[in-house]
Write a protein that holds these residues in place. Structure first.
Motif, PDB file in Angstrom:
ATOM      1  N   SER A   1       1.229 -38.622 -25.871  1.00 55.13           N
ATOM      2  CA  SER A   1       2.353 -38.634 -24.774  1.00 55.13           C
ATOM      3  C   SER A   1       1.752 -37.883 -23.489  1.00 55.13           C
ATOM      4  O   SER A   1       1.904 -38.129 -22.499  1.00 55.13           O
ATOM      5  CB  SER A   1       3.682 -38.030 -25.141  1.00 55.13           C
ATOM      6  N   MET A   2       0.523 -37.087 -23.971  1.00 57.67           N
ATOM      7  CA  MET A   2      -0.131 -36.537 -22.665  1.00 57.67           C
ATOM      8  C   MET A   2      -1.100 -37.308 -21.763  1.00 57.67           C
ATOM      9  O   MET A   2      -1.348 -36.923 -20.791  1.00 57.67           O
ATOM     10  CB  MET A   2      -0.839 -35.341 -23.127  1.00 57.67           C
ATOM     11  N   ASP A   3      -1.341 -38.422 -22.349  1.00 58.36           N
ATOM     12  CA  ASP A   3      -2.453 -39.192 -21.620  1.00 58.36           C
ATOM     13  C   ASP A   3      -1.760 -40.383 -20.723  1.00 58.36           C
ATOM     14  O   ASP A   3      -2.328 -41.127 -20.165  1.00 58.36           O
ATOM     15  CB  ASP A   3      -3.484 -40.013 -22.596  1.00 58.36           C
ATOM     16  N   ILE A   4      -0.175 -40.319 -20.694  1.00 61.16           N
ATOM     17  CA  ILE A   4       0.361 -40.919 -19.841  1.00 61.16           C
ATOM     18  C   ILE A   4       0.451 -40.658 -18.199  1.00 61.16           C
ATOM     19  O   ILE A   4       1.107 -39.393 -17.952  1.00 61.16           O
ATOM     20  CB  ILE A   4       1.765 -41.355 -20.444  1.00 61.16           C
ATOM     21  N   PRO A   5       0.205 -41.250 -17.519  1.00 60.44           N
ATOM     22  CA  PRO A   5       0.013 -40.710 -15.949  1.00 60.44           C
ATOM     23  C   PRO A   5       1.582 -40.875 -15.409  1.00 60.44           C
ATOM     24  O   PRO A   5       2.373 -41.449 -16.071  1.00 60.44           O
ATOM     25  CB  PRO A   5      -0.858 -41.501 -15.080  1.00 60.44           C
ATOM     26  N   LYS A   6       1.775 -39.733 -14.543  1.00 61.13           N
ATOM     27  CA  LYS A   6       3.038 -39.987 -13.706  1.00 61.13           C
ATOM     28  C   LYS A   6       3.578 -41.176 -13.138  1.00 61.13           C
ATOM     29  O   LYS A   6       2.540 -41.903 -12.802  1.00 61.13           O
ATOM     30  CB  LYS A   6       3.071 -38.852 -12.774  1.00 61.13           C
ATOM     31  N   GLY A   7       4.666 -41.684 -13.465  1.00 64.08           N
ATOM     32  CA  GLY A   7       5.149 -43.168 -13.007  1.00 64.08           C
ATOM     33  C   GLY A   7       4.889 -43.981 -14.150  1.00 64.08           C
ATOM     34  O   GLY A   7       5.082 -45.337 -13.578  1.00 64.08           O
ATOM     35  N   TYR A   8       4.344 -43.755 -15.037  1.00 59.53           N
ATOM     36  CA  TYR A   8       4.019 -44.890 -16.361  1.00 59.53           C
ATOM     37  C   TYR A   8       5.010 -44.217 -17.560  1.00 59.53           C
ATOM     38  O   TYR A   8       5.360 -42.874 -17.717  1.00 59.53           O
ATOM     39  CB  TYR A   8       2.667 -44.973 -16.284  1.00 59.53           C
ATOM     40  N   PHE A   9       5.005 -45.275 -18.384  1.00 55.16           N
ATOM     41  CA  PHE A   9       5.542 -44.820 -19.710  1.00 55.16           C
ATOM     42  C   PHE A   9       4.906 -45.836 -20.782  1.00 55.16           C
ATOM     43  O   PHE A   9       4.389 -46.829 -20.390  1.00 55.16           O
ATOM     44  CB  PHE A   9       7.028 -44.884 -19.912  1.00 55.16           C
ATOM     45  N   ALA A  10       4.974 -44.984 -22.019  1.00 54.63           N
ATOM     46  CA  ALA A  10       4.373 -45.921 -23.291  1.00 54.63           C
ATOM     47  C   ALA A  10       5.259 -46.618 -23.957  1.00 54.63           C
ATOM     48  O   ALA A  10       6.483 -46.389 -24.059  1.00 54.63           O
ATOM     49  CB  ALA A  10       3.585 -44.829 -24.161  1.00 54.63           C
ATOM     50  N   ILE A  11       4.819 -47.943 -24.405  1.00 52.74           N
ATOM     51  CA  ILE A  11       5.882 -48.700 -25.269  1.00 52.74           C
ATOM     52  C   ILE A  11       4.976 -49.287 -26.233  1.00 52.74           C
ATOM     53  O   ILE A  11       3.704 -49.457 -26.288  1.00 52.74           O
ATOM     54  CB  ILE A  11       6.657 -49.896 -24.363  1.00 52.74           C
ATOM     55  N   TYR A  12       5.500 -49.641 -27.441  1.00 54.22           N
ATOM     56  CA  TYR A  12       4.913 -50.512 -28.640  1.00 54.22           C
ATOM     57  C   TYR A  12       5.403 -51.828 -28.445  1.00 54.22           C
ATOM     58  O   TYR A  12       6.731 -52.058 -28.581  1.00 54.22           O
ATOM     59  CB  TYR A  12       5.093 -49.511 -29.767  1.00 54.22           C
ATOM     60  N   VAL A  13       4.418 -52.885 -28.471  1.00 55.34           N
ATOM     61  CA  VAL A  13       4.882 -54.259 -28.700  1.00 55.34           C
ATOM     62  C   VAL A  13       4.154 -54.746 -29.790  1.00 55.34           C
ATOM     63  O   VAL A  13       2.941 -54.719 -30.237  1.00 55.34           O
ATOM     64  CB  VAL A  13       4.211 -54.851 -27.171  1.00 55.34           C
ATOM     65  N   GLY A  14       4.798 -55.892 -30.318  1.00 53.79           N
ATOM     66  CA  GLY A  14       4.288 -56.744 -31.334  1.00 53.79           C
ATOM     67  C   GLY A  14       5.329 -56.962 -32.301  1.00 53.79           C
ATOM     68  O   GLY A  14       6.604 -56.166 -32.402  1.00 53.79           O
ATOM     69  N   GLU A  15       5.005 -58.035 -33.205  1.00 60.43           N
ATOM     70  CA  GLU A  15       6.142 -58.554 -34.386  1.00 60.43           C
ATOM     71  C   GLU A  15       5.879 -57.757 -35.524  1.00 60.43           C
ATOM     72  O   GLU A  15       6.604 -57.082 -36.201  1.00 60.43           O
ATOM     73  CB  GLU A  15       6.097 -59.926 -34.416  1.00 60.43           C
ATOM     74  N   LYS A  16       4.288 -57.641 -35.941  1.00 60.47           N
ATOM     75  CA  LYS A  16       3.990 -57.138 -37.307  1.00 60.47           C
ATOM     76  C   LYS A  16       3.286 -55.867 -37.123  1.00 60.47           C
ATOM     77  O   LYS A  16       3.735 -54.935 -37.447  1.00 60.47           O
ATOM     78  CB  LYS A  16       3.330 -57.906 -38.132  1.00 60.47           C
ATOM     79  N   GLU A  17       2.351 -55.861 -36.377  1.00 58.04           N
ATOM     80  CA  GLU A  17       1.290 -54.713 -35.983  1.00 58.04           C
ATOM     81  C   GLU A  17       1.714 -54.269 -34.575  1.00 58.04           C
ATOM     82  O   GLU A  17       1.721 -55.363 -33.482  1.00 58.04           O
ATOM     83  CB  GLU A  17      -0.046 -55.105 -36.244  1.00 58.04           C
ATOM     84  N   LYS A  18       2.011 -53.369 -34.174  1.00 61.17           N
ATOM     85  CA  LYS A  18       2.430 -52.795 -32.831  1.00 61.17           C
ATOM     86  C   LYS A  18       1.240 -52.495 -32.082  1.00 61.17           C
ATOM     87  O   LYS A  18       0.329 -51.564 -32.597  1.00 61.17           O
ATOM     88  CB  LYS A  18       3.385 -51.721 -32.816  1.00 61.17           C
ATOM     89  N   LYS A  19       1.434 -52.834 -30.691  1.00 61.08           N
ATOM     90  CA  LYS A  19       0.218 -52.190 -29.897  1.00 61.08           C
ATOM     91  C   LYS A  19       0.744 -51.358 -28.813  1.00 61.08           C
ATOM     92  O   LYS A  19       1.826 -51.725 -28.323  1.00 61.08           O
ATOM     93  CB  LYS A  19      -0.731 -53.506 -29.308  1.00 61.08           C
ATOM     94  N   ARG A  20       0.234 -50.275 -28.316  1.00 61.04           N
ATOM     95  CA  ARG A  20       0.606 -49.316 -27.533  1.00 61.04           C
ATOM     96  C   ARG A  20       0.242 -49.840 -26.138  1.00 61.04           C
ATOM     97  O   ARG A  20      -0.941 -49.834 -25.800  1.00 61.04           O
ATOM     98  CB  ARG A  20       0.209 -48.073 -27.745  1.00 61.04           C
ATOM     99  N   PHE A  21       1.212 -49.843 -25.073  1.00 64.87           N
ATOM    100  CA  PHE A  21       0.856 -50.279 -23.563  1.00 64.87           C
ATOM    101  C   PHE A  21       1.067 -49.088 -23.022  1.00 64.87           C
ATOM    102  O   PHE A  21       2.498 -48.598 -23.159  1.00 64.87           O
ATOM    103  CB  PHE A  21       1.529 -51.554 -23.281  1.00 64.87           C
ATOM    104  N   VAL A  22       0.880 -48.950 -21.615  1.00 63.29           N
ATOM    105  CA  VAL A  22       1.121 -47.832 -20.781  1.00 63.29           C
ATOM    106  C   VAL A  22       1.576 -48.945 -19.595  1.00 63.29           C
ATOM    107  O   VAL A  22       0.557 -49.138 -19.115  1.00 63.29           O
ATOM    108  CB  VAL A  22       0.289 -46.643 -20.749  1.00 63.29           C
ATOM    109  N   VAL A  23       2.673 -48.575 -19.297  1.00 62.42           N
ATOM    110  CA  VAL A  23       3.279 -49.451 -17.905  1.00 62.42           C
ATOM    111  C   VAL A  23       3.972 -48.676 -17.053  1.00 62.42           C
ATOM    112  O   VAL A  23       4.432 -47.713 -17.237  1.00 62.42           O
ATOM    113  CB  VAL A  23       3.904 -50.920 -18.448  1.00 62.42           C
ATOM    114  N   SER A  24       4.111 -49.327 -15.840  1.00 65.61           N
ATOM    115  CA  SER A  24       4.780 -48.509 -14.564  1.00 65.61           C
ATOM    116  C   SER A  24       6.182 -48.449 -14.816  1.00 65.61           C
ATOM    117  O   SER A  24       6.776 -49.544 -15.460  1.00 65.61           O
ATOM    118  CB  SER A  24       4.396 -49.196 -13.137  1.00 65.61           C
TER     119      SER A  24
END
Length: 99
Positions: free
Chosen positions: A28-51
């Motif tokens: 959670s520390m590597d997320i810049p201000k104005g962004y958030f992390a989400i996990y996407v995927g049906e079986k294996e989840k991949k982390r994305f950092v989006v605005s």
């Protein structure tokens, strides 16, 4: 005249509840201000950092609603999890300018 934006407020509440576990992890520390992390995927989840601007998009709000229905507020990855394929999400996110 007040502007009513119940879907945006609801989206923010979903995000706040999913990220309010109180712990500060290295991920959670590597997320810049104005962004958030989400996990996407049906079986294996991949982390994305989006605005955070993505929260105001009706299409993304619909994905949040689906995530709420499928996972409730107890997300298995510890963060917000979106129940769609990675390809669908990346296509949507690029079209909405989330990256």
């Amino acid at each position: 005249m007040a502007i009513r934006m119940p879907r945006i407020i609801q989206a923010r509440k979903i995000l706040n509840r999913s990220l309010s576990n109180g712990s500060t992890t290295p991920a959670s520390m590597d997320i810049p201000k104005g962004y958030f992390a989400i996990y996407v995927g049906e079986k294996e989840k991949k982390r994305f950092v989006v605005s955070v601007s993505l929260l105001s998009e009706p299409t993304f709000q619909e994905l949040l609603h689906q995530a709420e229905e499928e996972f409730g507020y107890n997300h298995p990855m510890g963060g917000l999890t979106i129940p769609c394929s990675e390809d669908v999400f990346t296509d949507l996110a690029f079209r909405l300018g989330a990256f």
